[in-house]
Design an enzyme around this catalytic site. Structure first.
Site, PDB file in Angstrom:
ATOM      1  N   ALA A   1       3.328 -46.694   2.037  1.00  0.00           N
ATOM      2  CA  ALA A   1       2.956 -47.400   0.876  1.00  0.00           C
ATOM      3  C   ALA A   1       1.064 -47.742   1.262  1.00  0.00           C
ATOM      4  O   ALA A   1       0.987 -48.952   0.368  1.00  0.00           O
ATOM      5  CB  ALA A   1       3.985 -48.741   0.492  1.00  0.00           C
ATOM      6  N   GLY A   2       0.916 -47.204   2.327  1.00  0.00           N
ATOM      7  CA  GLY A   2      -0.603 -47.651   2.668  1.00  0.00           C
ATOM      8  C   GLY A   2      -1.334 -47.529   1.831  1.00  0.00           C
ATOM      9  O   GLY A   2      -1.293 -46.545   1.122  1.00  0.00           O
ATOM     10  N   GLN A   3      -2.505 -48.264   2.603  1.00  0.00           N
ATOM     11  CA  GLN A   3      -4.159 -47.222   1.080  1.00  0.00           C
ATOM     12  C   GLN A   3      -4.066 -45.685   1.726  1.00  0.00           C
ATOM     13  O   GLN A   3      -4.294 -44.973   0.622  1.00  0.00           O
ATOM     14  CB  GLN A   3      -4.737 -48.161   1.454  1.00  0.00           C
ATOM     15  N   ILE A   4      -3.651 -44.922   2.644  1.00  0.00           N
ATOM     16  CA  ILE A   4      -3.988 -43.991   3.560  1.00  0.00           C
ATOM     17  C   ILE A   4      -3.063 -43.716   2.716  1.00  0.00           C
ATOM     18  O   ILE A   4      -3.305 -41.965   1.875  1.00  0.00           O
ATOM     19  CB  ILE A   4      -4.279 -43.954   4.366  1.00  0.00           C
TER      20      ILE A   4
ATOM     21  N   ARG B   1      -8.501 -52.904  10.919  1.00  0.00           N
ATOM     22  CA  ARG B   1      -9.010 -54.094  11.246  1.00  0.00           C
ATOM     23  C   ARG B   1      -9.050 -54.451  10.527  1.00  0.00           C
ATOM     24  O   ARG B   1      -9.213 -54.010   9.184  1.00  0.00           O
ATOM     25  CB  ARG B   1     -10.020 -53.718  12.685  1.00  0.00           C
TER      26      ARG B   1
ATOM     27  N   GLN C   1       9.133 -45.142  17.202  1.00  0.00           N
ATOM     28  CA  GLN C   1       8.639 -43.699  16.843  1.00  0.00           C
ATOM     29  C   GLN C   1       9.021 -42.152  17.573  1.00  0.00           C
ATOM     30  O   GLN C   1       9.033 -41.192  17.215  1.00  0.00           O
ATOM     31  CB  GLN C   1       6.739 -43.753  16.143  1.00  0.00           C
TER      32      GLN C   1
ATOM     33  N   ASN D   1      -4.517 -46.701  14.442  1.00  0.00           N
ATOM     34  CA  ASN D   1      -5.975 -47.564  15.347  1.00  0.00           C
ATOM     35  C   ASN D   1      -5.093 -47.995  16.390  1.00  0.00           C
ATOM     36  O   ASN D   1      -4.147 -49.178  16.095  1.00  0.00           O
ATOM     37  CB  ASN D   1      -6.729 -47.623  14.525  1.00  0.00           C
TER      38      ASN D   1
ATOM     39  N   ASP E   1     -14.457 -39.084  12.232  1.00  0.00           N
ATOM     40  CA  ASP E   1     -16.154 -38.970  13.267  1.00  0.00           C
ATOM     41  C   ASP E   1     -16.625 -37.281  12.709  1.00  0.00           C
ATOM     42  O   ASP E   1     -17.357 -37.634  11.796  1.00  0.00           O
ATOM     43  CB  ASP E   1     -15.083 -39.445  14.348  1.00  0.00           C
TER      44      ASP E   1
ATOM     45  N   HIS F   1     -11.100 -42.368  19.134  1.00  0.00           N
ATOM     46  CA  HIS F   1     -11.947 -43.359  18.369  1.00  0.00           C
ATOM     47  C   HIS F   1     -12.555 -44.533  17.949  1.00  0.00           C
ATOM     48  O   HIS F   1     -11.982 -45.123  17.737  1.00  0.00           O
ATOM     49  CB  HIS F   1     -10.743 -42.480  17.301  1.00  0.00           C
TER      50      HIS F   1
END
Ligand code: NAD
Ligand code: LMR
Length: 331
Positions: free
Chosen positions: A11-14, A90, A116, A135, A162, A190
């Protein structure tokens, strides 16, 4: 053909940018039906019903079964690919302190990857491929892989974003199309210590450093710009990169699943086998080639000058200190 794909942080933005592209035929091919398992925390899992409605409404013919769950075991069971996106970005405030660096997320997010990893090792397919996006991605992958205790499975941490950023900046500076830029490696973590390698990257077959012929720009502007691009996007957008991160997930899956074109390589972090003197097991960004049949190898014999060696030393030391900071999660 049919493939089971598990995605945490559904349900996140990515995920919002990623999920339609996983079932559109673009990622796994137009002849593959994709069964998606979306995994969220219990407080959010109900929202996934709305996401599933939208995925159905896309009407892609490659859409297989769609499942929403807060149970990681149910989500990863039988998965061929597991995309571990779920975790905190972050920029947010925790206990009155703004999270500034990805490594500040180590204690907050690291714990997610123990349970997980264990579930994936036990229940995902033998030979499953796992890509960590959350991250700090390299060390989260180290935790997950350690806990999975299943060497048939392949763990990756994402550095393709990146690499894409690094290629885009070179193309812009050289005034060429992005397809002219090849052989990009993002060595190491990263994080701001990553080393996007301009000496071995090529622009129309020539070293990017030679093609651009402006060492001051390369070393003092270009490299810091790529290293700090994630922060620049957060500052400008008020949220961390999502569309470009989702795009990089797709690039990584395709790079791993398809044969790498002759003479080229792609970038992702994988467990070190000791190549280039990197301590074994550390999840480190390397140049990679895929056979397209399940095996991915670290490209050998790349020349590293003193500048490169000093940058690679820094990023290695940072990854070792991250490992030390989570050693209780690696037992
Ligand atoms: P987001 O906050 O929009 O979404 C994260 C989702 O993860 C939330 O819906 C949350 O409920 C879920 N989640 C949290 N813990 C979970 C768990 N234990 N199981 C399942 N789901 C869980 O964040 P986002 O913008 O989608 O970013 C996700 C992560 O990806 C962040 O850590 C971000 O820093 C990282 N990221 C990495 C890269 C990269 O290049 N490697 C690029 C961009 C973002
Ligand atoms: C990025 O590189 O955009 C992500 O890792 C998000 C971040 O925190 O920088």
């Amino acid at each position: 053909k049919e493939i089971n794909v598990a995605v945490t942080g559904g349900a996140g933005q990515i995920a919002y940018s990623l999920l339609p592209r996983l079932i559109s035929g673009e990622t796994f091919g137009t002849d593959t039906k994709v069964n998606l398992r979306l995994i969220e925390i219990p407080q959010v899992v109900d929202k996934l019903e709305g996401t599933i409605m939208e995925l159905v409404d896309c009407g892609f013919k490659q859409t297989g079964s769609l499942l929403a769950t807060a149970n990681i075991k149910e989500g990863v069971e039988g998965a061929h690919w597991v995309l571990l996106v779920g975790s905190i970005p972050r920029g947010i405030v925790v206990d009155g302190k703004k999270i500034e660096e990805r490594s500040d997320l180590l204690r907050i997010n690291g714990g997610i990857f123990t349970g997980q990893g264990k579930a994936i090792g036990e229940l995902a397919q033998e030979g499953a491929k796992i890509l960590v996006v959350g991250n700090p991605t390299n060390t989260n992958a180290l935790i997950g892989r350690t806990k999975s205790n299943n060497l048939s499975q392949s763990w990756f941490a994402m550095t393709a974003l990146d690499a894409n950023r690094a290629k885009a900046q070179l193309a812009e500076k050289a005034g060429v199309g992005i397809a002219s830029v090849t052989n990009m490696t993002v060595w190491g973590n990263h994080s701001p210590t990553m080393y996007p390698d301009p000496y071995n990257a090529k622009i129309d077959g020539v070293s990017a450093v030679e093609a651009i012929s402006d060492l001051d720009w390369i070393e003092n502007q270009y490299i810091p710009l790529v290293q700090q691009r994630g922060k620049a996007v957060i500052d400008a957008r008020g949220a961390s990169s999502a569309a470009s991160a989702a795009n990089a997930v797709i690039d990584t899956v395709k790079s791993v699943d398809s044969p790498t074109e002759d003479g080229n390589w792609f970038s992702a972090a994988v467990p070190s086998d000791g190549s280039y003197g990197i301590p074994e097991g550390l999840i480190f960004g390397f140049p990679l080639r895929s056979s397209g049949q399940g095996s991915v190898e670290i490209v050998q014999g790349i020349e590293l000058n003193d500048f490169a060696k000093s940058k690679i030393k820094l990023t290695t030391e940072e990854l070792l200190s991250e490992k030390e900071a989570v050693k209780d999660l690696l037992d």
